[in-house]
Design an enzyme around this catalytic site. Sequence first.
Site, PDB file in Angstrom:
ATOM      1  N   SER A   1       0.304  -9.087   1.037  1.00  0.00           N
ATOM      2  CA  SER A   1      -0.967  -8.871   1.257  1.00  0.00           C
ATOM      3  C   SER A   1      -1.515  -8.777   2.212  1.00  0.00           C
ATOM      4  O   SER A   1      -0.475  -9.749   3.959  1.00  0.00           O
ATOM      5  CB  SER A   1      -1.772 -10.287   0.349  1.00  0.00           C
ATOM      6  OG  SER A   1      -2.792 -10.407   1.087  1.00  0.00           O
TER       7      SER A   1
ATOM      8  N   HIS B   1       0.669  -1.254  -0.005  1.00  0.00           N
ATOM      9  CA  HIS B   1       0.016  -0.211   0.136  1.00  0.00           C
ATOM     10  C   HIS B   1       1.031   1.289   0.026  1.00  0.00           C
ATOM     11  O   HIS B   1       0.331   2.050  -0.754  1.00  0.00           O
ATOM     12  CB  HIS B   1      -1.214   0.109   1.394  1.00  0.00           C
ATOM     13  CG  HIS B   1      -1.837  -1.235   1.008  1.00  0.00           C
ATOM     14  ND1 HIS B   1      -1.077  -2.106   2.129  1.00  0.00           N
ATOM     15  CD2 HIS B   1      -3.307  -1.372   0.713  1.00  0.00           C
ATOM     16  CE1 HIS B   1      -2.184  -2.956   2.191  1.00  0.00           C
ATOM     17  NE2 HIS B   1      -3.775  -2.611   1.323  1.00  0.00           N
TER      18      HIS B   1
HETATM   19  P1  AMP Z   1      -6.672  -3.974  -0.131  1.00  0.00           P
HETATM   20  O1  AMP Z   1      -6.362  -3.310   0.647  1.00  0.00           O
HETATM   21  O2  AMP Z   1      -5.287  -5.361  -0.499  1.00  0.00           O
HETATM   22  O3  AMP Z   1      -7.636  -3.614  -1.270  1.00  0.00           O
HETATM   23  O4  AMP Z   1      -5.547  -3.528  -1.387  1.00  0.00           O
HETATM   24  C1  AMP Z   1      -5.541  -2.059  -1.700  1.00  0.00           C
HETATM   25  C2  AMP Z   1      -4.658  -1.466  -3.179  1.00  0.00           C
HETATM   26  O5  AMP Z   1      -3.234  -1.965  -2.699  1.00  0.00           O
HETATM   27  C3  AMP Z   1      -5.053  -2.519  -4.267  1.00  0.00           C
HETATM   28  O6  AMP Z   1      -4.833  -1.664  -5.267  1.00  0.00           O
HETATM   29  C4  AMP Z   1      -4.200  -3.710  -4.492  1.00  0.00           C
HETATM   30  O7  AMP Z   1      -3.690  -4.249  -5.273  1.00  0.00           O
HETATM   31  C5  AMP Z   1      -2.744  -2.512  -3.736  1.00  0.00           C
HETATM   32  N1  AMP Z   1      -1.918  -3.721  -3.704  1.00  0.00           N
HETATM   33  C6  AMP Z   1      -1.897  -4.323  -2.733  1.00  0.00           C
HETATM   34  N2  AMP Z   1      -1.203  -5.265  -1.805  1.00  0.00           N
HETATM   35  C7  AMP Z   1       0.028  -4.790  -3.103  1.00  0.00           C
HETATM   36  C8  AMP Z   1       1.560  -4.957  -3.313  1.00  0.00           C
HETATM   37  N3  AMP Z   1       1.598  -6.614  -2.394  1.00  0.00           N
HETATM   38  N4  AMP Z   1       2.316  -4.444  -4.379  1.00  0.00           N
HETATM   39  C9  AMP Z   1       1.477  -3.621  -4.788  1.00  0.00           C
HETATM   40  N5  AMP Z   1       0.224  -3.359  -4.548  1.00  0.00           N
HETATM   41  C10 AMP Z   1      -0.069  -4.283  -3.954  1.00  0.00           C
END
Ligand code: AMP
Length: 286
Positions: free
Chosen positions: A188, A39
Amino acid sequence: MQVVRTRIELQKLLAERRSANPAVRQALIPTMGFLHDGHLSLFREARTYADFCSVSIFVNPIQFNNPEDLAKYPSNLERDLDYCEREGMEIVFAPSREEMYPQGIPVLQLSAPALSENLCASRRPGHFEGVLLIVARLFHLFAPQTAVFGKKDYQQYILIRRMVEDLDMAVKVEGSPTVRESDGLAMSSRNARLDSASREHAALIHRALRLGEKTYREGNRSAVEIQEIVSDVIESGSRNKTEYVEIVDCDSLKKIEALPEKGKFLIAAAVFCGGVRLIDNIEVSL
Ligand code: AMP
């Protein structure tokens, strides 16, 4: 940094900013919180596009097709706010479920069947419909010039880009590279749920995808064979159960069977690792 909990407050705050400077450029980074370096790299990229950055932190219930996954989704708002502040984010929108869904499940639905035949969409019914609806609402509420999404969630990124085109939304969607742990595991929020044995086996996912890429570079043009090689490496970890390994076109997300001599495609995988669903992908181009 200002933290707002309601849509009314958010829109008031944004209106004030725009009346002070009508040309101000905003970038939005939508998240579900429990922030990690993945993030933060989106935050840093967003800053290069805008005068100020806004973050949303909302675990969107309607995109969870599995109630247990929703119930176990980790959260730590206090720590998240700390990260946002340190990264120079100026507005954080952290609404409650009741604030976002005062009338319960929405009746409107957005879907993109042509981009939903493969990968996660075909395994998680209703997931991307929930994603598209919340992202459309966030774009409507924030009206950002730019929004940044991670390519880890590749299908999500493509679907959002396409929604923006089809609905003439005035926002530029940027895709940002996947940030990884030192052993290659894609960062993640769900990684926090892995026990130590599963955490070790989870590292096989990226290793397998890289072996898939190497196999192509060495001359194998059979998608089926490469998928099998990737899947075998993943499942060499006893905690891992492959949901899918697929090779698709990077834009249409259609399956490719005979890989091009030269070209670009995506190898993507979803794996239940000790019961926790993880996804990852690798863009291959020659
Ligand atoms: P989330 O909180 O998992 O819904 O992710 C929010 C944003 O962060 C989304 O656009 C995801 O694709 C991005 N994101 C999550 N994990 C990663 C990562 N390891 N590298 C780059 N972007 C990420």
